[in-house]
Design an enzyme around this catalytic site. Sequence first.
Site, PDB file in Angstrom:
ATOM      1  N   ALA A 155       0.936  -1.241   0.134  1.00 44.24           N
ATOM      2  CA  ALA A 155       0.139   0.208  -0.101  1.00 44.24           C
ATOM      3  C   ALA A 155       0.788   1.271  -0.042  1.00 44.24           C
ATOM      4  CB  ALA A 155      -0.950  -0.122   1.037  1.00 44.24           C
ATOM      5  N   SER A 156       0.328   2.315   0.700  1.00 44.80           N
ATOM      6  CA  SER A 156       1.155   3.754   0.699  1.00 44.80           C
ATOM      7  C   SER A 156       2.472   3.723   1.443  1.00 44.80           C
ATOM      8  CB  SER A 156       0.464   4.773   1.269  1.00 44.80           C
ATOM      9  OG  SER A 156      -1.001   4.826   0.298  1.00 44.80           O
TER      10      SER A 156
END
Length: 624
Positions: free
Chosen positions: A333-334
């Site tokens: 993810a981020s």
Amino acid sequence: MLNWRRRVAIRDHLAEANLFARRVIVALAMVVVLGTILALNMRGLQVDKHQDYQTRADGNRIKVLPIAPNRGLIYDRFGRILAENTSFYSLEIIPEQVADMDELLAELTELIPLDADLIEDFSKNARQQRRKFKPVVLKSRLSEEEAAIIAVNQHRLHGAYIEARLKRHYPYGELTTHAIGYVAKINQKDANKLEMEEKSANYQGTDDIGKLGIEKYYEDILHGQVGYQEVEVNNRGRPIRTLSEQPPTPGQDLVLSLDIEMQKVAKQALGERRGAVVVLDAKDNGILSIYSNPSYDPNLFVHGISSKNYKALLSNKDRPLINRATQGRYPPASTIKPHIGLLGLESGLITTKTRIWDPGYYQIKDIEHKYRDWKAWGHGWVDIYKAIEESCDVYYYDLAVRLGMDSISEFMSQFGFGDLTGIDIHEETSATMPSRDWKYGRFRQPWYAGDTISIGIGQGYWTATPIQLALATSILANQGTHYEPKLLKTTKTQTGELPVPAIDRKPVEIKSQRNWQIIKTAMEGVVVKPTGSGHAAYRDISYKAAGKTGTAQVISIAQDQEYDADEIDERHRDNALFVGFAPVDDPQVVVAVIIENVGGGGKNAAPVARTMMDYYFAHYPESF
């Protein structure tokens, strides 16, 4: 008329005497010959072959018994024992000394409790035992009362003995399972491997071998060298006198970089939630804490886990047998946005002044599909700092498309993605750092622009383990220096402790050193600025920290649907992630956290990371 038939012939005494004499001579000659043969035979047995038969006699009277070495102990970095050897009584049977096994088992069952599983396991092990003179454990961990009952009845239990043994014990139980692992009985697979590696002789008299974690990885160091004892035995094969002894060499003690108190903090911080915590010493990537939740008690396996308990672990839907820290494969993810941002700066595609407009979605030219930002109304004008601080997806959709998958895959591989980290346990997966070739080899499909867009925010085909995320964060924090994560800190020898040097790999080299600082400053903004995605968790900290939140989708959501956690199955909800380090200017500690199916990296994972950092700076004051 005379009857000639009844006339008796006159006996020839001289002839009879000669016949008798000849018979005596023949008999005497035979006696002399046989006596000579016997005498020669006796000489052969008692003189010529004396040494041979003496050796055979000693072989029946004297036995060479192996003496298993004491296994090395395992300590945490502050000397707290994590794996020890404890004594216990074991009921063992030597199959070759038992006339009727069923009768013996029946007698033993009348004396002490022996359930069907124990007897079944014993029978299986006895059948697999190639050397029938070696004892087979029937029941370990006898109580003192049970041991006394067997001892009193020893005279009628031929082939059954009570033995005092040492067995591994893990005082912290499930806290250390996935890191330290456990030892268990040597099975046929282990025996075959030892024989193939020509190590069988060193395991004579040893019942256990490392099966997992540190216990398996450093088996050769922990086990030691077998010793031998010459003993005189009675007609039942029981030792009655020791003739000579070569003592074994105990295994070396290991000191790990782990802090067991920090392990407790990690467990408490995760609570009942599934996930993993990894804490590294930023200076050499020594592992201060590595905890996977849920876990299990390794002591269950040491004495032989029951079928019921093992099936319960296997069927547990929370998968406690999996080490999530090294085997859990999650979309990063981020958390990888700082790394992609660094690549953007290095490639010259962006600078600190580059801004794009984020209306809440991103579109590829001439394609109607909209790739949504997590903030529906968008972030407005975004530069590299804001893109990391507020985790703007649109900024990274655009940057990923411009960078292209080839450059992303090549650059991220330098940070350890898609590769084993080198951690000193065998239970690790390389996860997946996708590429064009990877996708074609796996699915026989070309790479699409939409795939690259997903990669830009750490989704799609990209997966990583928490230990990989911790390593990648450490490399970034240390501006390219790449040390392999390690659990072993020092080994104890007779002359003292021997430090284990850090193993460094090829560093990540970039064109402009300033770009490291740009990314680190942006990550500091994540926890310092009020708009930062991790600020709520790091409010009022006494040290300078930097980090990055992440929220990873587990399932895809249709474009016309909104994510509603209450309407989704619990195991399909988003994962929460956070990576960080502190202090910013001189990194001392690196933390990576993942919590499954709770959503919101800033809300759920960041507070756990804050807890770990708070503990570090409270108990390692020299780090300031």
